[in-house]
Design a protein around this motif. Sequence first.
Motif, short mmCIF file in Angstrom:
data_model
loop_
_atom_site.label_atom_id
_atom_site.label_comp_id
_atom_site.label_asym_id
_atom_site.label_seq_id
_atom_site.Cartn_x
_atom_site.Cartn_y
_atom_site.Cartn_z
N ALA A 39 36.23 35.68 43.47
CA ALA A 39 36.25 34.78 42.31
C ALA A 39 36.28 33.32 42.74
CB ALA A 39 37.46 35.10 41.42
N LEU A 40 36.98 33.04 43.83
CA LEU A 40 37.09 31.66 44.30
C LEU A 40 35.75 31.10 44.77
CD1 LEU A 40 40.49 31.86 46.20
CD2 LEU A 40 40.02 30.53 44.15
N ARG A 41 34.79 31.97 45.07
CA ARG A 41 33.47 31.49 45.49
C ARG A 41 32.78 30.70 44.38
NH1 ARG A 41 29.36 34.31 46.56
NH2 ARG A 41 29.87 36.09 45.23
N LEU A 42 33.21 30.93 43.13
CA LEU A 42 32.61 30.21 42.01
C LEU A 42 32.84 28.71 42.10
CD1 LEU A 42 33.55 32.62 39.08
CD2 LEU A 42 31.23 32.09 39.85
N MET A 75 39.08 32.33 35.12
CA MET A 75 39.94 31.19 35.42
C MET A 75 39.22 30.17 36.30
SD MET A 75 43.78 31.27 37.06
CE MET A 75 44.38 32.37 35.80
N VAL A 76 38.58 30.66 37.37
CA VAL A 76 37.89 29.75 38.29
C VAL A 76 36.65 29.17 37.63
CG1 VAL A 76 36.80 29.54 40.55
CG2 VAL A 76 38.76 31.05 40.27
N GLN A 112 50.89 40.88 48.22
CA GLN A 112 51.50 40.04 47.19
C GLN A 112 51.56 38.58 47.64
OE1 GLN A 112 53.09 41.42 43.95
NE2 GLN A 112 51.31 42.57 44.64
N LEU A 113 51.85 38.39 48.93
CA LEU A 113 51.93 37.03 49.49
C LEU A 113 50.58 36.33 49.40
CD1 LEU A 113 53.87 35.09 51.13
CD2 LEU A 113 52.79 36.02 53.16
N LEU A 114 49.54 37.04 49.83
CA LEU A 114 48.19 36.46 49.79
C LEU A 114 47.74 36.23 48.35
CD1 LEU A 114 46.47 38.60 52.58
CD2 LEU A 114 47.25 36.23 52.75
N GLU A 115 48.15 37.15 47.47
CA GLU A 115 47.77 37.03 46.06
C GLU A 115 48.43 35.80 45.44
OE1 GLU A 115 48.33 40.05 42.49
OE2 GLU A 115 47.29 40.95 44.19
N ALA A 116 49.70 35.58 45.79
CA ALA A 116 50.41 34.40 45.26
C ALA A 116 49.73 33.12 45.71
CB ALA A 116 51.86 34.42 45.74
N LYS A 117 49.27 33.10 46.95
CA LYS A 117 48.56 31.92 47.47
C LYS A 117 47.24 31.74 46.74
CE LYS A 117 48.54 28.61 50.58
NZ LYS A 117 49.58 27.57 50.58
N ALA A 118 46.53 32.85 46.53
CA ALA A 118 45.24 32.77 45.85
C ALA A 118 45.39 32.36 44.40
CB ALA A 118 44.52 34.12 45.94
N HIS A 119 46.46 32.84 43.74
CA HIS A 119 46.69 32.47 42.34
C HIS A 119 46.84 30.97 42.20
CE1 HIS A 119 46.80 35.86 39.70
NE2 HIS A 119 47.57 36.56 40.51
N SER A 120 47.53 30.35 43.15
CA SER A 120 47.72 28.90 43.07
C SER A 120 46.39 28.18 43.22
CB SER A 120 48.70 28.43 44.14
OG SER A 120 48.14 28.58 45.43
N ARG A 121 45.45 28.78 43.94
CA ARG A 121 44.14 28.15 44.10
C ARG A 121 43.28 28.34 42.86
NH1 ARG A 121 41.21 30.13 49.24
NH2 ARG A 121 39.80 28.45 48.65
N THR A 122 43.43 29.49 42.16
CA THR A 122 42.61 29.71 40.97
C THR A 122 42.96 28.73 39.86
OG1 THR A 122 44.15 31.40 40.17
CG2 THR A 122 42.25 32.16 41.43
#
Length: 829
Positions: A821-824, A487-488, A295-305
């Motif tokens: 997804a962030l690779r996009l 999103m990305v 959940q912690l890593l997901e929250a961080k990734a969500h902010s990046r998306t």
Amino acid sequence: MTYKYTITGMFCDGCRTKVEKTLNAMEGVEATVTLDPPIATISMQKPIQTTDFQEVLTAAGKYSIKVFNPNDLKLPVEEVAVELPKNAAGKYYCPMFCEGEKVYDDAGDCPVCGMDLVKAPDLDSAKLLFTCPMHPEIVEDHPGACPICGMDLVPMEPKDSEENKAYNELWSKMKIALLFTIPIFIISMSDMIPNNPLTKILDTQTWNWVQLVLSLPVVFYACWMFFVRAWKSILTWNLNMFTLIGIGSGVAFLFSLVGLFFPDIFPDEFKTHHGTVHLYFEATTVILTLVLLGQLLEAKAHSRTSGAIKELLKLAPTQATIVNDGVDKVISIHDIKKGDLLRVKPGDKIPVDGKITTGESTIDESMISGEPIPVDKKINDDVIAGTINGNKSFVMVAEKVGSETMLSQIVQMVNSASRSRAPIQKVADKIAKYFVPIVVLASIVTFIVWANFGPEPALVYGFINAIAVLIIACPCALGLATPMSVMVGVGKGAHSGVLIKNAEALENMNKVNVVIIDKTGTITEGKPSVEKVFSTQNNEAELLRNCASLNQYSEHPLAQAVVKFAKLKEIPLIEVNDFEAISGKGVIGTVSNDKVAFGNKSLMEQVGATVTTELENKIIAEQKLGKTVSYIAINSVALGFIAITDAIKPTSVAAIEELMRQGVEVIMLTGDNENTAKAVAQELNLSSFKAGCLPEDKLNEIKRLQAEGKIVAMAGDGINDAPALAQADIGIAMGTGTDVAIESAKITLVKGDLQGIVKAKNLSHAVMKNINQNLFFAFFYNVLGIPIAAGILYPFFGILLSPMIAALAMSFSSVSVIANALRLRNVKL
């Protein structure tokens, strides 16, 4: 009495459940609701009006009900593209869109899937506040001097974003979980050390009590939210990832409690050689801690998306310099009004949309258009909010402020599109509907098989593997596969000058095999200029005056070119009566009591004007040179023409070549004449074109191609293109075109350049490839992981999967989908 009704607004099984419960809560009603097809079968003891049903459904959500009609089922419910409403900014939504476009005012977790709700970005740049460095209690909304000490006020640091707050809260809980889980893990694993040194300090039973005490903060504080979500999911029967986590870790914890307090009720195979029961406090706490890590890593990734929207918001400056009576004053951007004169200094960001009134400069518009080459600007040229001024100063007049600026509209479009739902998501939705019950059933079967056919201690093996099956399954990876990529991808498009209205358009662009393009303003620059005025009576000035006077009321680029040319020649314009613009043909009106018509050959035929053979031949000769020629008729006699040139954009040839290389058929449909259209088509190496097209002709051509099974994209920029843009599978508007065209389109190219179609096509391909990778990973992970957790490898290789390893794998499955997804963000368009 039993009746059928059609329900609209349902997008998942959670919606279906909510609608069904809402209807059944009505007195004397028994309802069964299906999602596909979206039908409610309602039995009622006494007649109930449809408006009564609608009233209770409106209170439950954005659902509509009407009497069933078989025609309602022509479009499957899953084909609907969902996007958040425009007023969702600053509110919370589920990233998996479990309840469609529903948003919440407060943070929390989704009542359907249990995931943390995500805050939709505030689309207005935050108002900058100022404070005194010596007296922080002084806070003003404008720069100035401190009323206490006289020091200059300085901008305040922005507060933590909502994503940072959520992340920081999870990180605080993570530290608590680690603080207590690590000692539990060490105590448990010490049994594997020869001559366990811990038993020399305390006996095994006492260490078991220590594990219980240490597990309490992890279970009842740091990770208690997982059990709350699991319980809620069971009560509402919206089974999700947290249902599995709650059951798996909850069973392990309760088993350990019973084993600690009542060890005598367990058979010997559950006990250690010390006579104590094997406890699973370490499995419980490690599983929960690993899920918390996910959940912690997901929250961080969500902010990046959502980083694309944040970066766009940062483009808008917080302050501007207003010029009042020759005096410069710094004001907040929120205080700018239309008509204000603003000074833009070298290196400053342009605060709002407007025109240069004094000076000139070179402006970097790459953040809006995606093109790195700065653009030269002079007096009367448009400037866009968020772009960066070069090394000269100029004064501009504010024309669009606040939400009217192009930057604000881009942010709004990106925000809506990145949170819309693509049709491909229906694959994951169908599976997710049955996922959790199947996993629970698989867990029960696993326990039964191991208990009856497994080696000793069979019950222990069955218990551990059943928990591992529950823990390793991850429906969230399926749910996140599509929205994260969308999103990305939409954010990437915005930074490249490609604005996408919704996820459905992003998906369908990849399927396009025919692109229809207009000529003026799409292939060409859209900045036509008059090259020749010809009159059969040698009175070009008078003919030009009549035409320019008539065209001053028209918005068409050709009309504006004629007016501009007349002004350069210092020819005064006169009043016109009975002006009428005839779409696709030209304009007519009365000038000095003469009936004047200016337009193409179709217009001449409509007004009954006679055209001499000599004049027709001269016009044809001009057209074969690629020029657009408009006839001029006065009192039903053609007396001359105006030849207009509109240069082909340098990028049009390369863009069309690339589209054809990718197997896309490119067709030019233009209202211009056959000769001019042919000359342009030859220059572009187009194999197909149609000339003399009225708006309805473009519309009918698109319908014909669609009837042949073609997926059609239409690119245009004018009002007359709006019907065709709306009919096409993908309407592509040039950002330099009219508002009507942009509103009718699903994709807008900020720069108004055909190269943008190539970018949109490449982006769509990259996003769909990324989504398919995510879906494959999610399916493959669950198809492979669940059997391994059940122990399918044990008979062959003696391998069993610990529930703790299963928890680690489950936690990272969702994170892996987001990371992919962030690779996009690095895709080259």
